[in-house]
Structures are given as C-alpha cells and as structure tokens.
Design a protein around this motif. Structure first.
Motif, PDB file in Angstrom:
ATOM      1  N   GLU A 106       0.834  -1.208   0.000  1.00 18.64           N
ATOM      2  CA  GLU A 106       0.000   0.000   0.000  1.00 18.64           C
ATOM      3  C   GLU A 106       0.865   1.253   0.000  1.00 18.64           C
ATOM      4  O   GLU A 106       0.607   2.195  -0.750  1.00 18.64           O
ATOM      5  CB  GLU A 106      -0.930  -0.004   1.218  1.00 18.64           C
ATOM      6  N   ARG A 107       1.899   1.259   0.829  1.00 16.27           N
ATOM      7  CA  ARG A 107       2.788   2.424   0.879  1.00 16.27           C
ATOM      8  C   ARG A 107       3.527   2.623  -0.439  1.00 16.27           C
ATOM      9  O   ARG A 107       3.707   3.748  -0.881  1.00 16.27           O
ATOM     10  CB  ARG A 107       3.801   2.271   2.015  1.00 16.27           C
ATOM     11  N   SER A 108       3.950   1.528  -1.051  1.00 18.15           N
ATOM     12  CA  SER A 108       4.681   1.664  -2.309  1.00 18.15           C
ATOM     13  C   SER A 108       3.761   2.203  -3.399  1.00 18.15           C
ATOM     14  O   SER A 108       4.178   3.016  -4.224  1.00 18.15           O
ATOM     15  CB  SER A 108       5.303   0.335  -2.730  1.00 18.15           C
ATOM     16  N   TYR A 109       2.488   1.800  -3.405  1.00 21.16           N
ATOM     17  CA  TYR A 109       1.535   2.307  -4.384  1.00 21.16           C
ATOM     18  C   TYR A 109       1.330   3.805  -4.173  1.00 21.16           C
ATOM     19  O   TYR A 109       1.373   4.587  -5.126  1.00 21.16           O
ATOM     20  CB  TYR A 109       0.205   1.564  -4.275  1.00 21.16           C
ATOM     21  N   GLU A 110       1.122   4.202  -2.916  1.00 15.79           N
ATOM     22  CA  GLU A 110       0.935   5.625  -2.606  1.00 15.79           C
ATOM     23  C   GLU A 110       2.170   6.435  -2.987  1.00 15.79           C
ATOM     24  O   GLU A 110       2.057   7.535  -3.545  1.00 15.79           O
ATOM     25  CB  GLU A 110       0.640   5.808  -1.115  1.00 15.79           C
ATOM     26  N   THR A 111       3.333   5.902  -2.714  1.00 13.67           N
ATOM     27  CA  THR A 111       4.587   6.589  -3.058  1.00 13.67           C
ATOM     28  C   THR A 111       4.711   6.764  -4.565  1.00 13.67           C
ATOM     29  O   THR A 111       5.081   7.845  -5.038  1.00 13.67           O
ATOM     30  CB  THR A 111       5.789   5.805  -2.509  1.00 13.67           C
ATOM     31  N   MET A 112       4.391   5.719  -5.325  1.00 12.25           N
ATOM     32  CA  MET A 112       4.485   5.815  -6.784  1.00 12.25           C
ATOM     33  C   MET A 112       3.479   6.821  -7.333  1.00 12.25           C
ATOM     34  O   MET A 112       3.794   7.572  -8.257  1.00 12.25           O
ATOM     35  CB  MET A 112       4.277   4.441  -7.428  1.00 12.25           C
ATOM     36  N   VAL A 113       2.282   6.875  -6.772  1.00 11.71           N
ATOM     37  CA  VAL A 113       1.286   7.857  -7.204  1.00 11.71           C
ATOM     38  C   VAL A 113       1.797   9.264  -6.922  1.00 11.71           C
ATOM     39  O   VAL A 113       1.705  10.161  -7.773  1.00 11.71           O
ATOM     40  CB  VAL A 113      -0.086   7.607  -6.522  1.00 11.71           C
ATOM     41  N   ASN A 114       2.364   9.488  -5.732  1.00  8.15           N
ATOM     42  CA  ASN A 114       2.909  10.809  -5.390  1.00  8.15           C
ATOM     43  C   ASN A 114       4.062  11.195  -6.307  1.00  8.15           C
ATOM     44  O   ASN A 114       4.153  12.339  -6.753  1.00  8.15           O
ATOM     45  CB  ASN A 114       3.359  10.853  -3.924  1.00  8.15           C
ATOM     46  N   PHE A 115       4.971  10.245  -6.592  1.00  7.58           N
ATOM     47  CA  PHE A 115       6.065  10.528  -7.520  1.00  7.58           C
ATOM     48  C   PHE A 115       5.522  10.856  -8.904  1.00  7.58           C
ATOM     49  O   PHE A 115       6.023  11.746  -9.593  1.00  7.58           O
ATOM     50  CB  PHE A 115       7.042   9.357  -7.609  1.00  7.58           C
ATOM     51  N   GLY A 116       4.492  10.131  -9.320  1.00 10.79           N
ATOM     52  CA  GLY A 116       3.877  10.408 -10.620  1.00 10.79           C
ATOM     53  C   GLY A 116       3.291  11.801 -10.682  1.00 10.79           C
ATOM     54  O   GLY A 116       3.462  12.518 -11.669  1.00 10.79           O
ATOM     55  N   LYS A 117       2.592  12.210  -9.613  1.00 10.23           N
ATOM     56  CA  LYS A 117       2.023  13.559  -9.567  1.00 10.23           C
ATOM     57  C   LYS A 117       3.122  14.608  -9.616  1.00 10.23           C
ATOM     58  O   LYS A 117       3.010  15.606 -10.329  1.00 10.23           O
ATOM     59  CB  LYS A 117       1.190  13.740  -8.294  1.00 10.23           C
ATOM     60  N   GLN A 118       4.189  14.396  -8.828  1.00 12.90           N
ATOM     61  CA  GLN A 118       5.294  15.351  -8.830  1.00 12.90           C
ATOM     62  C   GLN A 118       5.958  15.419 -10.199  1.00 12.90           C
ATOM     63  O   GLN A 118       6.306  16.503 -10.675  1.00 12.90           O
ATOM     64  CB  GLN A 118       6.333  14.965  -7.770  1.00 12.90           C
ATOM     65  N   GLY A 119       6.109  14.271 -10.839  1.00 12.98           N
ATOM     66  CA  GLY A 119       6.714  14.247 -12.168  1.00 12.98           C
ATOM     67  C   GLY A 119       5.876  14.990 -13.191  1.00 12.98           C
ATOM     68  O   GLY A 119       6.400  15.746 -14.009  1.00 12.98           O
ATOM     69  N   LEU A 120       4.564  14.784 -13.143  1.00  9.03           N
ATOM     70  CA  LEU A 120       3.678  15.503 -14.066  1.00  9.03           C
ATOM     71  C   LEU A 120       3.710  17.004 -13.799  1.00  9.03           C
ATOM     72  O   LEU A 120       3.685  17.806 -14.739  1.00  9.03           O
ATOM     73  CB  LEU A 120       2.247  14.973 -13.938  1.00  9.03           C
ATOM     74  N   SER A 121       3.764  17.384 -12.540  1.00 10.37           N
ATOM     75  CA  SER A 121       3.834  18.801 -12.189  1.00 10.37           C
ATOM     76  C   SER A 121       5.117  19.430 -12.729  1.00 10.37           C
ATOM     77  O   SER A 121       5.084  20.520 -13.308  1.00 10.37           O
ATOM     78  CB  SER A 121       3.754  18.966 -10.672  1.00 10.37           C
ATOM     79  N   ILE A 122       6.228  18.737 -12.559  1.00 13.17           N
ATOM     80  CA  ILE A 122       7.510  19.243 -13.065  1.00 13.17           C
ATOM     81  C   ILE A 122       7.484  19.321 -14.585  1.00 13.17           C
ATOM     82  O   ILE A 122       7.929  20.312 -15.176  1.00 13.17           O
ATOM     83  CB  ILE A 122       8.663  18.353 -12.572  1.00 13.17           C
ATOM     84  N   ALA A 123       6.932  18.300 -15.238  1.00 12.99           N
ATOM     85  CA  ALA A 123       6.863  18.296 -16.698  1.00 12.99           C
ATOM     86  C   ALA A 123       5.973  19.430 -17.198  1.00 12.99           C
ATOM     87  O   ALA A 123       6.299  20.099 -18.189  1.00 12.99           O
ATOM     88  CB  ALA A 123       6.341  16.951 -17.191  1.00 12.99           C
TER      89      ALA A 123
END
Length: 155
Positions: A106-123
């Motif tokens: 569960e934590r790894s899924y949440e972490t990947m979602v957060n990284f994805g959001k941050q990556g999209l924001s940076i892009a």
C-alpha cells in the motif's frame, strides 16, 4: 568468489529445481524449495557479513563450505536449517509478516502515485516555461508573448 557462488549456489540448484518441477517429483520439489528459502536468508546474512567479516582469515573458504553444506544431499544442511529454525520462526510470525507485506504494498503504491504527480507537475512547469528559453531572442519575443497569453502561464 562470484563464480563459485554463481555455479554452486545458484545455477546447480536452479537446474535441479527445474528437474524436480519437470518430473513432478514432490520430494525433490520440497527439498529445493527449502534450499531456496535458506539460500535467500544466506544471501542477506552474507551481504552483512561481507561488510563486517571479510577481513577474517579463510572467510571466503568458509562461505564456500557453507554453500556446499547447504547443497549436499548427505548433510541436507538447507533442510536442517529450514526445519529446525526457519519453519518454526516463519510459522509463528506468519500473520505479522503478511500484514507487513500488505502495508508495504500500500505504501509503495501511494509513493508511486505521489512521484507520478510530482513528475507531471515538473513536466507541466517545464513545458509551460520552455518557450522562454527557446524564444528568448529579440525576434522571438513577440511570438513568446503570444504563446504566454494563450497558455496563460504565470512567470
């Protein structure tokens, strides 16, 4: 050091595991499953001891002897360690381990979602600001102003 571990610790057991599965020999299948469980533990312990005990005389020779002892059909070292230590330990802590694995997933899924959001924001920020770098000359300034108005980017 790597070659003996690769051949004796991994390739030899992998081949015999394949043979056990192919022939559907349950006794051999169980033997090799116990070996792989013990070998996983051995690998973790080895990683730690390599950092702390590698200076010890005959350390590498001792590691070779342990792997041979684990593999040997005469000593059945892996079976002994599994039956006397690992099975009782894992059985007594199975529920806790399963809960920990679920939480980690569960934590790894949440972490990947957060990284994805941050990556999209940076892009998105980079895409919005890229005309500034591409059109920074005097000829591109009028075009840059038009692009900025269209995209409604905040600079």
């Amino acid at each position: 050091e790597v070659s003996w571990r690769l051949v004796f610790g991994t390739l030899y057991p992998a081949y015999y595991s394949y043979k056990a599965v192919k022939t559907k020999n349950v006794k051999e299948y169980v033997r090799w499953m116990m070996y792989w469980i013990v070998f996983a533990l051995y690998t973790v312990v080895e990683t730690i001891t390599d950092l702390t005990l590698a200076w010890f005389p005959l350390y590498y020779e001792l590691k070779v002897a342990i792997v041979i002892w684990l593999l040997s059909p005469y000593t059945r070292g892996a079976s002994l360690i599994y039956r006397k230590c690992l099975h009782p330990l894992l059985s007594s802590r199975e529920k806790e381990i399963d809960e920990y694995i679920v939480q980690a997933k569960e934590r790894s899924y949440e972490t990947m979602v957060n990284f994805g959001k941050q990556g999209l924001s940076i892009a998105a920020t980079a895409a919005c600001r890229s005309p500034t770098f591409l059109l920074s000359g005097t000829r591109g300034s009028a075009l840059l102003s038009a692009i900025q108005r269209r995209r409604r980017c905040i600079y």
